[in-house]
Design an enzyme around this catalytic site. Sequence first.
Site, PDB file in Angstrom:
ATOM      1  N   ASN A 186     -16.692  82.052  55.239  1.00 31.66           N
ATOM      2  CA  ASN A 186     -16.546  80.687  54.691  1.00 31.66           C
ATOM      3  C   ASN A 186     -15.162  80.394  54.112  1.00 31.66           C
ATOM      4  OD1 ASN A 186     -17.156  82.510  52.643  1.00 31.66           O
ATOM      5  ND2 ASN A 186     -18.343  81.037  51.470  1.00 31.66           N
ATOM      6  N   SER A 202     -24.139  87.783  52.430  1.00 30.07           N
ATOM      7  CA  SER A 202     -25.525  87.411  52.150  1.00 30.07           C
ATOM      8  C   SER A 202     -26.248  88.507  51.363  1.00 30.07           C
ATOM      9  CB  SER A 202     -26.257  87.162  53.472  1.00 30.07           C
ATOM     10  OG  SER A 202     -26.274  88.361  54.205  1.00 30.07           O
ATOM     11  N   THR A 242     -27.529  91.429  53.637  1.00 33.59           N
ATOM     12  CA  THR A 242     -26.507  92.414  54.008  1.00 33.59           C
ATOM     13  C   THR A 242     -26.097  93.224  52.781  1.00 33.59           C
ATOM     14  OG1 THR A 242     -25.711  90.848  55.670  1.00 33.59           O
ATOM     15  CG2 THR A 242     -24.317  92.733  55.233  1.00 33.59           C
ATOM     16  N   GLU A 262     -21.040  90.341  45.672  1.00 36.27           N
ATOM     17  CA  GLU A 262     -21.058  88.878  45.470  1.00 36.27           C
ATOM     18  C   GLU A 262     -21.910  88.303  46.591  1.00 36.27           C
ATOM     19  OE1 GLU A 262     -19.896  87.393  42.965  1.00 36.27           O
ATOM     20  OE2 GLU A 262     -18.236  88.574  42.159  1.00 36.27           O
ATOM     21  N   CYS A 312     -20.292  79.753  48.324  1.00 35.75           N
ATOM     22  CA  CYS A 312     -21.348  80.502  47.642  1.00 35.75           C
ATOM     23  C   CYS A 312     -21.858  79.746  46.423  1.00 35.75           C
ATOM     24  CB  CYS A 312     -20.847  81.880  47.251  1.00 35.75           C
ATOM     25  SG  CYS A 312     -19.338  81.845  46.285  1.00 35.75           S
ATOM     26  N   GLU A 321     -15.752  89.358  39.707  1.00 40.13           N
ATOM     27  CA  GLU A 321     -14.375  89.256  40.162  1.00 40.13           C
ATOM     28  C   GLU A 321     -13.624  88.400  39.151  1.00 40.13           C
ATOM     29  OE1 GLU A 321     -13.875  89.081  44.682  1.00 40.13           O
ATOM     30  OE2 GLU A 321     -15.681  87.905  44.328  1.00 40.13           O
TER      31      GLU A 321
HETATM   32  P1  NAD Z   1     -23.048  88.216  56.036  1.00 36.43           P
HETATM   33  O1  NAD Z   1     -23.760  89.005  55.005  1.00 36.43           O
HETATM   34  O2  NAD Z   1     -23.704  87.936  57.318  1.00 36.43           O
HETATM   35  O3  NAD Z   1     -21.661  88.927  56.432  1.00 36.43           O
HETATM   36  C1  NAD Z   1     -20.705  89.272  55.448  1.00 36.43           C
HETATM   37  C2  NAD Z   1     -19.854  90.426  55.971  1.00 36.43           C
HETATM   38  O4  NAD Z   1     -20.664  91.594  56.100  1.00 36.43           O
HETATM   39  C3  NAD Z   1     -19.228  90.190  57.337  1.00 36.43           C
HETATM   40  O5  NAD Z   1     -17.926  90.755  57.347  1.00 36.43           O
HETATM   41  C4  NAD Z   1     -20.149  90.966  58.257  1.00 36.43           C
HETATM   42  O6  NAD Z   1     -19.517  91.397  59.444  1.00 36.43           O
HETATM   43  C5  NAD Z   1     -20.469  92.187  57.382  1.00 36.43           C
HETATM   44  N1  NAD Z   1     -21.708  92.898  57.728  1.00 36.43           N
HETATM   45  C6  NAD Z   1     -22.750  92.490  58.491  1.00 36.43           C
HETATM   46  N2  NAD Z   1     -23.708  93.437  58.518  1.00 36.43           N
HETATM   47  C7  NAD Z   1     -23.258  94.458  57.757  1.00 36.43           C
HETATM   48  C8  NAD Z   1     -23.811  95.714  57.364  1.00 36.43           C
HETATM   49  N3  NAD Z   1     -25.017  96.114  57.783  1.00 36.43           N
HETATM   50  N4  NAD Z   1     -23.084  96.505  56.544  1.00 36.43           N
HETATM   51  C9  NAD Z   1     -21.869  96.103  56.088  1.00 36.43           C
HETATM   52  N5  NAD Z   1     -21.306  94.934  56.420  1.00 36.43           N
HETATM   53  C10 NAD Z   1     -21.996  94.119  57.245  1.00 36.43           C
HETATM   54  O7  NAD Z   1     -22.606  86.872  55.288  1.00 36.43           O
HETATM   55  P2  NAD Z   1     -21.901  85.588  55.933  1.00 36.43           P
HETATM   56  O8  NAD Z   1     -22.908  84.891  56.787  1.00 36.43           O
HETATM   57  O9  NAD Z   1     -20.591  85.987  56.506  1.00 36.43           O
HETATM   58  O10 NAD Z   1     -21.607  84.719  54.622  1.00 36.43           O
HETATM   59  C11 NAD Z   1     -22.522  83.810  54.086  1.00 36.43           C
HETATM   60  C12 NAD Z   1     -23.196  84.371  52.857  1.00 36.43           C
HETATM   61  O11 NAD Z   1     -22.224  84.853  51.943  1.00 36.43           O
HETATM   62  C13 NAD Z   1     -23.978  83.330  52.078  1.00 36.43           C
HETATM   63  O12 NAD Z   1     -25.210  83.854  51.663  1.00 36.43           O
HETATM   64  C14 NAD Z   1     -23.106  83.061  50.857  1.00 36.43           C
HETATM   65  O13 NAD Z   1     -23.796  82.568  49.741  1.00 36.43           O
HETATM   66  C15 NAD Z   1     -22.510  84.393  50.629  1.00 36.43           C
HETATM   67  N6  NAD Z   1     -21.275  84.274  49.848  1.00 36.43           N
HETATM   68  C16 NAD Z   1     -21.288  84.694  48.544  1.00 36.43           C
HETATM   69  C17 NAD Z   1     -20.155  84.550  47.760  1.00 36.43           C
HETATM   70  C18 NAD Z   1     -20.134  84.991  46.308  1.00 36.43           C
HETATM   71  O14 NAD Z   1     -19.066  85.071  45.723  1.00 36.43           O
HETATM   72  N7  NAD Z   1     -21.268  85.276  45.700  1.00 36.43           N
HETATM   73  C19 NAD Z   1     -19.001  83.997  48.314  1.00 36.43           C
HETATM   74  C20 NAD Z   1     -19.023  83.588  49.649  1.00 36.43           C
HETATM   75  C21 NAD Z   1     -20.176  83.741  50.412  1.00 36.43           C
END
Ligand code: NAD
Length: 475
Positions: free
Chosen positions: A145, A220, A223, A241, A275, A449
């Site tokens: 994002n 997410s 993950t 996060e 997020c 953070e």
């Molecule tokens: P995601 O969890 O699908 O992917 C995040 C990262 O994890 C990517 O780089 C992905 O390739 C990697 N990944 C996937 N499977 C993995 C595994 N098994 N082990 C390790 N890494 C793995 O998330 P997304 O769809 O890219 O992002 C959206 C989500 O992120 C939303 O839920 C959003 O709320 C959250 N988010 C949270 C914050 C925060 O600060 N709390 C900030 C931004 C986004």
Amino acid sequence: MHNYKMLIDGAQVAGEQGQFDVINPATGVAFAQCPAGSLGQLDQAVDAAQQAFKSWRHSSHPDRCERLLAIAADIEQEADSLARLIVLEQGKPLELAFSEVMGAAAWTRYAAAQEIAVELVEETTQRVELHRKPLGVVASITPWNWPFMIAVWHIMPALRAGNCVISKPSSLTPLSTLRLAQIIARHVPQGVINCVTGEQGFGSAITSHPGIQKIVFTGSTATGQSVMRGAASNLKRLTLELGGNDAAIVLPGTSVEAVAEEIFQAAFLNMGQTCAALKRLYIHESQYQAFADALTHIAARQVVGDGLEAGVTFGPVQNLEQLELVEALVADARANGARVLCGGARLDKPGFFYPPTLVADVTDGHRLVDEEQFGPVLPLIAYRDVGDVLRRANAGDMGLGGSVWGPDTEQAQALASRLESGVAWVNCHAQIQPNTPFGGSKMSGFGVEFGLEGLLEFTGQQLLFVRKRADEQGV
Ligand code: NAD
């Protein structure tokens, strides 16, 4: 089509597993190729980081500070081309992408100037000091994002604290992070920064890698749980996060005119793919219609289109899977009797365009309210009783942020302090800044953070306990 390279041990390298397409969400068509690294290349990156750590850990604070300032200057210097690249891979309007880059430079400068002091705990017949030391190799795993900004949030404090880094961007938006790693590499010794990219399975190989001491992960909740399982193998330190489903409560008597624009922006920032965006809006029934009208009016003003086109204020959803999730949540709300006030259907053109969508007459128990939409749709939920709305805002597993809006700041603050969230805002939402710790509660993660607390997450403690000789005791 441009082929990007990974960064391992100071060298730009192709992926041993070939490459994969990076898709422009405004067209739905690939515009670049990203290297698909092998697990062997991940090992090489970790080895390089471990080697580099032997001397980088002893680099002085002024030295690291100077290097980070030079990185910030380069980021600013290249802001235009970086912003265009972010638009191509992520979709946001150019002006917003430019703010992402300039914000990243500002965050880098803040990290540069931070201090890690030795804390004197006691000075009596004994001297007790608390020292903070770098952890070793830190892996950064980032989402799609705010790809550039979040990579900077992870990498800069890690480096500032004396760690070496393996950065792993989302395979949907890897390119601006690969460019970031190249910029950083100009200013730090070989192996201090490495950036690897890969498809399925690559992230989990990182989480269980024995040569990595800490993972800072943004993504997410599902993950994040998997990261935690992998990290257990060698007790990696974690900052998680994760997802959010932030509620905002608008108290009776709030000026619609004064806050509607800000509420809209907090919900639809980055097409809702933020997020800490406002994801559930609870409006007192006395003002429900007035807010619905004002927000619909603001939504109608948005210009939806390719973020590179002049005048566009609202870009596409970043990927098809996310777009389909948004469609499913809106369909579910409709099936439960909700009214779609505006938007509510993808645009009939190439790319992943979905206009800002407001959904009324929806309530708790509907998927659109209970689940994180992470996209351009906001449920408007009516409430009657303030005590009851607090209970509803706190329902659910997520606890990232939340806000209360109202004419009486004290009353709003009292209610905000009872939100079960890592951050509670009053008369604003999603305000983040480099000097204020940010992080979630409940299943939105743990660790923070930013600020000193954020920096210290990249350190381990050593307590130095010195019993003084009699002649040193001054007694
Ligand atoms: P995601 O969890 O699908 O992917 C995040 C990262 O994890 C990517 O780089 C992905 O390739 C990697 N990944 C996937 N499977 C993995 C595994 N098994 N082990 C390790 N890494 C793995 O998330 P997304 O769809 O890219 O992002 C959206 C989500 O992120 C939303 O839920 C959003 O709320 C959250 N988010 C949270 C914050 C925060 O600060 N709390 C900030 C931004 C986004």
